[in-house]
Motif scaffolding. Structure first.
Motif: not given
Lengths: 379, 219, 395, 169
Positions: A136, A184, A197, A193-195, A190-191
């Motif tokens: 990613y 972007r 953090t 970190e969602a994965l 955000e993505e």
């Protein structure tokens, strides 16, 4: 630091991590003494990637060294160029045009984004996440490298900065592309970190592991995100205000405990601050020269570039810490002395202190969180 | 100042503090997602989302960004630099290079070797007799191109040069392998080539202008 | 089920097609050869079916895994050999066969070479009790489940052999990790099965499946409060048992390179891999059998139901691999002993409770019990819980 | 069917022979790790013999407990004391006398069992199959007291182990 005293004479196992090991980030060797899985002692062994960088630079012209600085920390050639350019400009007293300064800042901050996402990706890889965060991160990194390629001609070995400016101007298309990246990137973060953090496994692995106390960090002259994760407010962009960093509104994220998690998260926050700087720089970038016209003859004939006798130390906040170039000129086309203060090498000095008493698996992620690049460490 | 069309609303930049601080970290502590295991589940949702979107999203919007190399190729970027080549105008014997040796001297890894041609009488001719570049040593820095006063050496876009040998026919390129026409340069780097052509034309006109006046009075 | 008789017949025929095929062959044989050969042939047919099935499953699981993880990571995955990379496993097999077979100089050569062979045996043996469909269990043991747990516990020994025999320190560390992990996770895994045994009152895998029939063949154990918890625990332990992420410490490639198979190359390495993937398949199959109703399910033939459920579980395993980082050793052990084990014990109690009260009250009670115990366990395991941190932004 | 029973017979005798050979190897091999592996082989062979005599539960329990758990612990211990990958420890047989005494006791017990068994075994005894269900009922019924006592002892042992291990800290 926490010393493991030998309470009971248990068998220790001496083990060599590296130089050929998947997670030593190159050819780095850690000589470990293990008690079970606990580390009793750890000796970093360096020099497998020694390429005589400083001696080579003392035997070629100032301009030719620029291409060699790319190879120091090969993840961010841009910031290496920046530091070297600043050092030479200090030495020779070269002015930098306004637009060039903006281009430099934009490139340096893009390099910071590249470095931090890559480091976090590799850190997660060391932690055993099977390449997903890394890829990613690479997805975003590719976009930034595309920009680098378009402006400098090469994705990683940019060789983009020149004394008194940059090699090529940024076109409007480049600027729009960078703006698009800046727009972007928060969504990607955000993505990302969602994965990561709040992932319990990551928290378990990282929190309270490899704690680097602030006093030790300062005493060992640690710099960069590693230092700031320990809660020390020191960023050369703020301290020196080199280039035009004083004009931008950005802040320095600080960590709480100085463990691996803080180092991870400080990097995430730093990326957000970098985005702020980029956003401001892109909106404010003026028209004008991208290279000081006075230096053009020197670039055409590097042999004629003979700074006056003297010395200069130019430093910047590279993504890994304080990157400095120390130059002594004796009036010849070659520097008399050329020294690199490489953040990777100096940050590595605390490795043993923060690894002792931890598990093998922790040593790997501590090394990953310190963020070394062997090109810079061994030079 | 460069003004960008205001895409703020559509692209998600709202308020600074909002965008540039981590919403994940700053989630309220009483959030129901605080349950142990929720973070891991959220991560799984992210990967699942990526799995699904990889089927229909475009590469630059988070889809598959692999370039399937031999069939697909990355679009050529004009400024891309790889390895140096020599330019001739018209026919291969009209080499732009005059064997001045600046690039040889300035090349940081010293991968260029030049000797000047001599005519029958042993007088040097402004033309290279030998022009070798060791591609195995070259580090693609582009300094040769920058320092060349005669616009004769340029960085190529060709990168498929793998060879099992380092010397002989392998990575050491001689003059005849390095020579490429100015049309080729025009093809791979139109902007640079046009700029150089214009510069040359201007120089020639200037030369004519300079050369003509002395001719006038003598005639 | 209200289906037209013809449809039912067709379904029945499809359902039992493999069983019938075997029956015909045996029928044919019984006319030609003596009886004992027929018995032998019956064993051989089942055996060959399993011996072929195992490697084929392993080969295509690798492909499936690479494809899925590729998609998760926004890549294509293998797509060069054959359409969609379907011949990739065969190419890999050829590569493995032709690779140099390296035996370290100081290795214990006999044990080093024996380990990959030994590891495949239990992996294949457990296939015997997996109910692939109606009447499609190779050996219908009345202690099938116990047999499964017992045989899969042997897997530690070949891993030990491999790690000790290659005389490599990384292998040794990997072997020690394996031992600790396998023993630890066997306990909650076995205990999480207990409620199933209690409810179905049998250890036979076939009977367990049959006890999950009911309306539309959907009376699966996962639709009960204890079943859902038991299934989650069993599945997590299964992931740990076959050394897959996030529990892949024995072969952590970023820490101890590849653990016990650091020194293996070529086909020996492939055998280790084969065992791992076959274990993953059987464990998922058993999880489906125990909690997801095995081959029970409406409309479709039984073996499709079974394979479907199993592959869904395998995909979840792959999904785990694509998402999670790895645990650390102490956390891994703590997770098994301090978290899963108490939860399984509570689960057994809940199962007993649910047996004696009505379904609705059972759900309410068990929800309360599980939430309280979950909360308490999380509290007790405080040292690992994520901390809330504050990051000041200095000027 | 004659042939089949012959094959089964040969299989059982082969397993027995394997068990014996492996048992001899356990005491004669000089490499501790090899001995341990042979012990595992003995245990597995014994389990196979149990299974052949329709003691399914016993066989599974044998493998689960002895091979799966006890052997793993033994090998774990060997690996921990093996000086970790350096030279191997040689097995020594210094306790010859004690071993001989143990063997004698074992032979005496075995002899008693053999003499006490009413030979030839009746058909009825052969026909009765002990299923898991019956075993469970026996544990929860007539043998519930010894069963509980054993569990308490095991828990005590577990706690003791924890205490001993904790003492170091």
């Amino acid at each position: 630091m926490t010393q493991v005293e030998n309470r009971h004479p248990s068998e220790t196992l001496e083990i060599n991590f590296g130089p050929q090991h998947p997670s030593t980030h190159g050819v780095f060797r850690m000589q470990m003494l293990l008690d079970g899985e606990k580390i009793c002692s750890l000796k970093p062994v360096l020099g497998y990637l020694h390429r005589n960088h400083e001696q080579i630079a003392e035997n070629i012209t100032y301009a030719a060294s620029m291409a060699y600085t790319d190879r120091l920390d090969y993840l961010n050639a841009m910031t290496n160029n920046f530091a070297y350019a600043i050092a030479v400009e200090k030495l020779a007293g070269i002015e930098v045009p306004e637009r060039a300064e903006y281009i430099r800042v934009i490139m340096a901050e893009l390099a910071r984004l590249v470095n931090h996402i890559t480091v976090i990706g590799f850190l997660l890889n060391d932690m055993g996440a099977f390449f997903t965060p890394l890829l990613y991160a690479f997805r975003e990194r590719e976009k930034i490298l595309d920009i680098f390629e378009e402006v400098s001609g090469s994705r990683m070995m940019c060789n983009y900065f020149r004394f008194g400016g940059v090699k090529r101007d940024l076109t409007t298309e480049n600027l729009t592309a960078i703006m698009q990246i800046v727009r972007r990137f928060p969504a990607f973060l955000e993505e990302f970190e969602a994965l990561l953090t709040k992932n319990e496994i990551l928290c378990m692995r990282c929190q309270n592991v490899g704690i680097l106390p602030a006093n030790l960090a300062v005493n060992s002259s640690i710099t960069g995100p590693v230092l700031r994760a320990s809660g020390v407010n020191y960023d050369i962009r703020k301290v020196d205000g080199y280039s035009i960093y004083k004009r931008f509104d950005f802040r320095i994220p600080l960590g709480e405990k100085g463990d691996v998690y803080d180092r991870y998260f400080v990097r995430i926050l730093e990326m957000r601050e970098s985005l702020k700087i980029l956003y401001q720089a892109l909106n404010k970038i003026p028209q004008g020269e991208f290279l000081n016209k006075k230096t053009l003859p020197f670039l055409k004939m590097p042999r004629n570039f003979k700074p006056a006798v003297g010395e200069a130390y130019g430093r910047i906040e590279s993504p890994k810490g304080e990157l400095g170039f120390y130059l002594v000129s004796d009036g010849t086309p070659q520097p008399w002395r050329y020294h690199v203060r490489a953040p990777s090498l100096i940050n590595l000095t605390v490795l043993e202190d923060i690894c002792i008493g931890q598990k093998v698996a922790d040593a790997i992620i501590i090394l990953g969180s310190i963020d070394i690049v062997l090109g810079e460490t061994d030079r | 100042m460069t003004n960008f069309p205001s895409k703020r609303k559509s692209s998600g930049i709202k308020q600074w503090d909002h965008v540039y601080t981590s919403s994940v970290q700053n989630a309220p502590s009483h959030h129901w997602l605080k349950i142990f295991g929720a973070g891991a589940l959220k991560g799984m949702v992210v990967t699942l989302k990526n799995f699904v979107t990889s089927y229909f999203r475009k590469p630059d919007q988070g889809g598959i960004f692999t370039v399937q190399y031999p069939e697909e190729r990355y679009p050529e970027i004009e400024n891309y630099r790889n390895l140096p080549f020599l330019v001739y105008d018209g026919s291969p014997d009209k080499v732009r290079c005059v064997a001045c040796g600046i690039c040889e001297r300035e090349c940081p890894p010293k991968c260029i070797y030049i000797t000047m041609e001599t005519d029958v009488a042993g007088k040097p001719v402004r033309k290279p007799a030998v022009f070798d570049i060791d591609y195995a040593v070259c580090m693609n820095c582009g300094i040769c191109e920058e320092v060349c006063p005669f616009d004769s050496i340029f960085m190529d876009h060709v990168f498929e040069i793998a060879s099992p040998r380092r010397i002989d026919t392998g990575m050491i390129r001689h003059q005849e392998d390095l020579l490429k026409s100015s049309e080729y340069l025009q093809k791979i780097r139109p902007k640079t080539a046009t700029m150089i052509d214009e510069k040359k034309r201007a120089a020639e006109e200037k030369k004519k202008a300079v050369v003509k006046p002395p001719q006038g009075p003598t005639v | 089920m209200n289906m037209p008789p013809l449809l039912r017949d067709i379904e029945f025929a499809v359902d039992l097609s493999f069983v019938n095929a075997k029956g015909w062959i045996l029928d044919l044989l019984s006319h030609i050869v003596p009886d004992w050969v027929v018995v032998f042939a019956s064993i051989v047919i089942s055996g060959v079916a399993i011996l072929v099935l195992g490697p084929v499953i392993m080969m295509y699981l690798t492909l499936l895994e690479r494809k899925l993880i590729g998609r998760i990571q926004n890549r294509y995955g293998p797509n060069r050999v054959g359409i969609w990379g379907l011949l990739q496993p065969i190419a890999d097999g050829i590569k493995m066969f032709t690779k140099e077979d390296i035996v370290p100089v100081y290795a214990d050569k006999v044990i080093h070479c024996l380990a990959p062979i030994v590891i495949v045996i239990p992996a294949l043996m457990v296939f015997l009790v997996v109910p692939f469909g109606e009447r499609m269990t190779a050996v219908n043991l009345n202690i099938g489940l116990l047999y499964f747990i017992a045989v899969s516990s042997i897997t530690t020994i070949p891993i030990f052999m491999g790690s000790w025999g290659s005389r490599n320190k990384y292998s040794l560390l990997g072997g020690m990790r394996t031992a600790a992990q396998m023993i630890s996770y066997e306990v909650p895994m076995t205990l999480s099965v207990v409620p199933v045994i209690m409810m179905s009152q049998s250890l036979s895998t076939n009977k367990i499946v049959l006890s999950q029939s009911g309306s539309y063949d959907m009376n699966w154990f996962i639709f009960t409060p204890w079943g859902i918890v038991g299934f989650i625990i069993f599945f997590l332990c299964a992931v740990a048992e076959c050394n897959r992420p996030p529990f892949d410490l024995p072969e952590a490639e970023s820490e101890i390179i590849a653990g016990f198979h650091t020194e293996y190359s070529g086909m020996k390495f492939a055998l280790f891999y084969m065992a791992e993937y076959m274990n993953a398949f059987t464990l998922c199959g058993i999880a489906a059998t125990l909690f997801l109703g095995g081959w029970q399910g409406p409309f479709l033939p039984s073996w499709i139901w079974f394979l479907g459920k199993t592959f869904v579980l395998i995909c979840v395993m792959i999904w785990f691999r694509g998402t999670f980082p790895r645990f650390r050793v102490d956390q891994l052990m703590g997770f098994a002993w301090k978290f899963l084990l108490p939860l399984t014990l509570i689960n057994i109690l809940v199962a007993g409770l649910c047996h004696f009260i009505s379904e609705k009250t059972g759900w309410i009670y068990s929800f309360i019990i599980f939430s309280i115990s979950f909360w308490v366990l999380v509290r007790l395991n405080r040292p690992w819980m994520p901390e809330k941190r504050h990051y000041p932004l200095a000027n | 069917m004659d042939m089949l029973s012959l094959i089964i017979k040969f299989g059982i005798y082969g397993t027995m022979a394997l068990a014996l050979i492996a048992a001899i190897a356990v005491v004669t091999l000089r490499n501790l790790f090899h001995s341990a592996l042979c012990l595992a082989a003995v245990l597995i062979a014994t389990a196979m013999i149990y299974a052949a005599f329709h003691a399914d539960f016993l066989a599974a329990a044998q493998i689960l407990l002895y091979v799966g758990a006890v052997m793993t612990l033994i090998i774990f211990a060997i690996m921990l004391t093996e000086q970790l990958g350096s030279k191997t420890i040689r097995q020594t047989n210094r306790q010859n006398l004690a071993a001989l005494a143990g063997l004698l006791v074992f032979v005496v017990i075995l002899g008693r069992v053999i003499f006490k068994t009413p030979w030839p075994v009746t058909e009825k005894a052969l026909a009765s199959k002990v299923t898991v269900m019956e075993l469970g009922k026996a544990f929860m019924g007539p043998y519930v007291f010894p069963f509980e006592v054993i569990s308490i002892i095991l828990i005590a042992a577990l706690l003791g182990a924890v205490v001993i291990a904790k003492k170091d800290r």
